[in-house]
Design an enzyme around this catalytic site. Structure first.
Site, short mmCIF file in Angstrom:
data_model
loop_
_atom_site.label_atom_id
_atom_site.label_comp_id
_atom_site.label_asym_id
_atom_site.label_seq_id
_atom_site.Cartn_x
_atom_site.Cartn_y
_atom_site.Cartn_z
N GLU A 194 -6.19 -10.86 -1.04
CA GLU A 194 -6.99 -10.33 -0.08
C GLU A 194 -8.81 -10.30 -0.45
O GLU A 194 -9.31 -9.38 0.01
CB GLU A 194 -6.82 -9.13 0.51
CG GLU A 194 -5.27 -9.12 0.98
CD GLU A 194 -4.78 -7.91 1.82
OE1 GLU A 194 -5.63 -7.06 2.19
OE2 GLU A 194 -3.52 -7.75 1.86
N ASN A 234 2.13 -5.30 -3.25
CA ASN A 234 0.56 -5.41 -2.79
C ASN A 234 -0.01 -4.21 -2.65
O ASN A 234 0.41 -3.26 -1.76
CB ASN A 234 0.58 -6.41 -1.43
CG ASN A 234 -0.55 -6.97 -1.29
OD1 ASN A 234 -1.28 -7.78 -2.16
ND2 ASN A 234 -1.16 -7.00 -0.12
N HIS A 273 -10.36 -5.84 -2.52
CA HIS A 273 -11.49 -5.74 -1.58
C HIS A 273 -12.65 -4.79 -2.55
O HIS A 273 -12.42 -3.66 -2.48
CB HIS A 273 -10.98 -4.94 -0.51
CG HIS A 273 -10.05 -5.53 0.38
ND1 HIS A 273 -10.00 -6.46 1.40
CD2 HIS A 273 -8.63 -5.41 0.61
CE1 HIS A 273 -9.13 -7.05 1.90
NE2 HIS A 273 -8.22 -6.21 1.34
N ASP A 321 -12.42 -10.02 -0.95
CA ASP A 321 -13.65 -10.04 -0.30
C ASP A 321 -14.45 -9.10 -1.13
O ASP A 321 -14.04 -8.32 -1.70
CB ASP A 321 -13.76 -9.77 1.13
CG ASP A 321 -12.77 -8.42 1.54
OD1 ASP A 321 -12.78 -7.55 0.62
OD2 ASP A 321 -12.20 -8.82 2.55
N GLU A 332 0.79 -1.18 0.01
CA GLU A 332 -0.10 0.12 -0.09
C GLU A 332 0.87 1.22 0.00
O GLU A 332 0.55 2.19 0.76
CB GLU A 332 -0.80 -0.02 1.15
CG GLU A 332 -2.01 -1.27 1.18
CD GLU A 332 -2.82 -1.44 2.27
OE1 GLU A 332 -2.54 -0.53 3.33
OE2 GLU A 332 -3.41 -2.44 2.51
O1 9MR Z 1 -7.78 -7.96 8.39
C1 9MR Z 1 -6.66 -7.16 9.11
C2 9MR Z 1 -7.33 -6.77 10.57
O2 9MR Z 1 -7.50 -7.79 11.03
C3 9MR Z 1 -6.33 -5.81 10.90
O3 9MR Z 1 -7.10 -5.01 12.08
C4 9MR Z 1 -6.18 -4.58 9.88
C5 9MR Z 1 -5.15 -3.49 10.65
O4 9MR Z 1 -4.53 -2.92 9.53
O5 9MR Z 1 -5.59 -5.15 9.06
C6 9MR Z 1 -6.34 -6.02 8.16
O6 9MR Z 1 -5.91 -6.37 6.99
C7 9MR Z 1 -5.49 -5.59 6.00
C8 9MR Z 1 -4.35 -5.76 5.19
O7 9MR Z 1 -3.27 -6.23 6.17
C9 9MR Z 1 -3.55 -5.13 4.21
N1 9MR Z 1 -4.89 -4.70 3.45
C10 9MR Z 1 -6.18 -4.24 3.86
C11 9MR Z 1 -6.47 -5.30 4.99
C12 9MR Z 1 -7.99 -5.04 5.56
O8 9MR Z 1 -7.99 -4.03 6.18
#
Ligand code: 9MR
Length: 472
Positions: free
Chosen positions: A264, A198, A235, A266, A156
């Site tokens: 990722e 990513n 997402h 969803d 990101e």
């Molecule tokens: O699913 C993850 C969640 O449990 C955490 O609280 C969050 C914190 O930043 O991160 C979420 O996963 C993220 C991933 O690491 C990067 N892309 C976005 C995902 C969803 O927020």
């Protein structure tokens, strides 16, 4: 169920050779996402949260359906280096060990990110932050050296909106070259891992952010910055909806010479049609290597169960979206048969762009067998990556000789009843103790002197039989 199907198919065929899922006839539909994806040499993965490994409904579904695992939070910077120079892999290892002991591979997530930095890192800047990033990559990657299939090295780093440029962050303020420094550091730290960039909102080909990342990857490939893959987080929601140009995005990144993974996935609302479209778009591009959904049941999602974003409902039942994904995977054209080993055979034309040349593999972990010298312009070696009671994980390196290789086949014989439970980056057929693995659709071409790898997990005691390699 999968075994029963395979046995049934064998009974009908009366075949001497038992073909594994990768070469199963089209009517022998696989009954799990992982097995269905494996038919075309791909994986199907999920995010796993270490805190849920005691939930038997969760682990039963995850173990049955998926063959790739991403730690949802446990390998992030705040988890692995809570204090500067003090690494903690306890939660990461719980996820890693669960995955590997159940025959799955692991995507590492993530090494350099503006978010989820521990407090000490948030307060750094300039050259000390740059050094801390390098030290972090080295510390985490050396702990998992040789064990991670793909690392999200940088996560990101691009801005939302129309700029197409970088996101502001403390890492970005250390200088625009921080991303390539991260990738070069990562390559040195673990030459066997594929290195990915990513991001989210890079799914829609017409968006400026997508173009910004595309241009960075193109520039990296032109300048030799080591990058092997792009992760489309995918997402999807009403603000960032699936668009039919997604397939163009996947194929355009692949055409740069990198693998593409959906990392990722969803979909808010859980549309079965959209899930099928996403799956079919990946299946249409040979270098789209696999799909990971970001959680198991709706209740496991970071979005909350009420958005119905995943493939299993909160009670663990398969949703309509699950069925549409499974059917799409099962309907995928089987991977093309191995090119005939005949001098008159013309090289098979792949619809994919310039075939991949995987990162050169480190010869540092010396394999237990010397390369074979079979004619055909390639050699192969096997090494054990990991082992545990009753099982092991191995990697086979396939190396081209002085001429480029276009299609390869490796063979070995198990010495003591070993059996492969899951194989990636190749298509296997098994006859008794003899194993034959052909290239996957995306890794048949190897430049002269370069190499590629396949891997597998197996049951039995770790063994490294000699491997022969031939190329048409
Ligand atoms: O699913 C993850 C969640 O449990 C955490 O609280 C969050 C914190 O930043 O991160 C979420 O996963 C993220 C991933 O690491 C990067 N892309 C976005 C995902 C969803 O927020």
């Amino acid at each position: 169920m999968r075994r029963a199907l395979a046995v049934g198919a064998l009974g009908v065929l009366g075949a001497v050779t038992a073909f594994a899922a990768a070469s199963a006839p089209a009517d022998a539909a696989a009954s799990t996402l992982g097995a269905a994806a494996a038919q075309s040499g791909r994986y199907f993965g999920t995010a796993i949260a270490s805190g849920k490994l005691g939930d038997s409904q969760y682990t039963t579904i995850a173990n049955r359906e998926f063959n790739m695992v991403t730690a949802e939070n446990e390998m992030k910077i705040d988890a692995t280096e809570p204090n500067r120079g003090q690494f903690n892999f306890s939660a990461g290892d719980r996820v890693y060990n669960w995955a590997v002991q159940n025959g799955k591979r692991v995507r590492g997530h993530t090494l350099a990110w503006y978010s989820q930095q521990p407090g000490w890192m948030q307060s750094l800047s300039g050259s000390s932050l740059r050094q801390a990033m390098i030290d972090h990559i080295n510390g985490v990657m050396s702990h998992y050296k040789g064990k991670i299939a793909y690392w999200d090295v940088v996560n990101e780093a691009f801005a939302d909106g129309n700029s197409g440029g970088r996101r502001d962050s403390n890492l970005q303020r250390t200088g625009n070259d921080w991303i390539e420094v991260a990738f070069r550091t990562a390559r040195n730290a673990d030459p066997a891992a594929k290195l990915c960039y990513n991001d989210y909102n890079i799914d829609n080909w017409s968006w400026a952010k997508t173009q910004g990342v595309y241009n960075m990857v193109k520039d990296f490939k032109q300048r030799g910055v080591p990058i092997d893959c792009v992760g489309l987080q995918s997402h999807f929601n009403s603000q960032s909806a699936y668009n039919s140009n997604y397939r163009t995005t996947i194929s355009s990144f692949a055409a740069l010479g990198v693998d593409v993974a959906i990392t990722e996935l969803d979909i808010q609302g859980g549309s079965a049609q959209t899930y099928a479209n996403v799956t079919n778009d990946c299946l249409a591009v040979s270098r789209c290597v696999g799909i990971t959904v970001w959680g198991v049941r709706d209740s496991d999602s970071w979005l909350g169960a009420n958005t119905s974003p995943l493939l299993f409902d909160t009670s663990g039942n398969k949703k309509a979206a699950y069925t549409s994904v499974l059917n799409a995977l099962n309907a995928a054209p089987p991977v093309s048969p191995s090119p005939p080993v005949s001098p008159s055979a013309s090289p098979s034309d792949s619809p994919s762009p310039t075939p991949p040349v995987s990162p050169s593999q480190s010869p540092s972990q010396s394999p237990s067998q010397s390369p074979s010298t079979e004619p055909g312009g390639c050699s192969a070696t096997m090494r054990t990556v990991n082992s545990w009671p009753g099982g092991f994980q191995s990697e086979v390196t396939v190396q081209a000789g002085s001429a480029p290789v276009n299609g390869w086949t490796v063979k070995w014989t198990w010495p003591g009843g070993q059996s492969i439970s899951s194989l990636w980056n190749g298509q296997q057929s098994v006859s008794g103790s003899s194993v034959t693995v052909r290239n996957a659709p995306y890794n048949g071409s190897i430049a002269s002197g370069a190499s590629t790898t396949l891997g597998f997990t197996a049951n039995g005691s770790a063994a490294t039989p000699s491997v022969t390699c031939s190329s048409p």
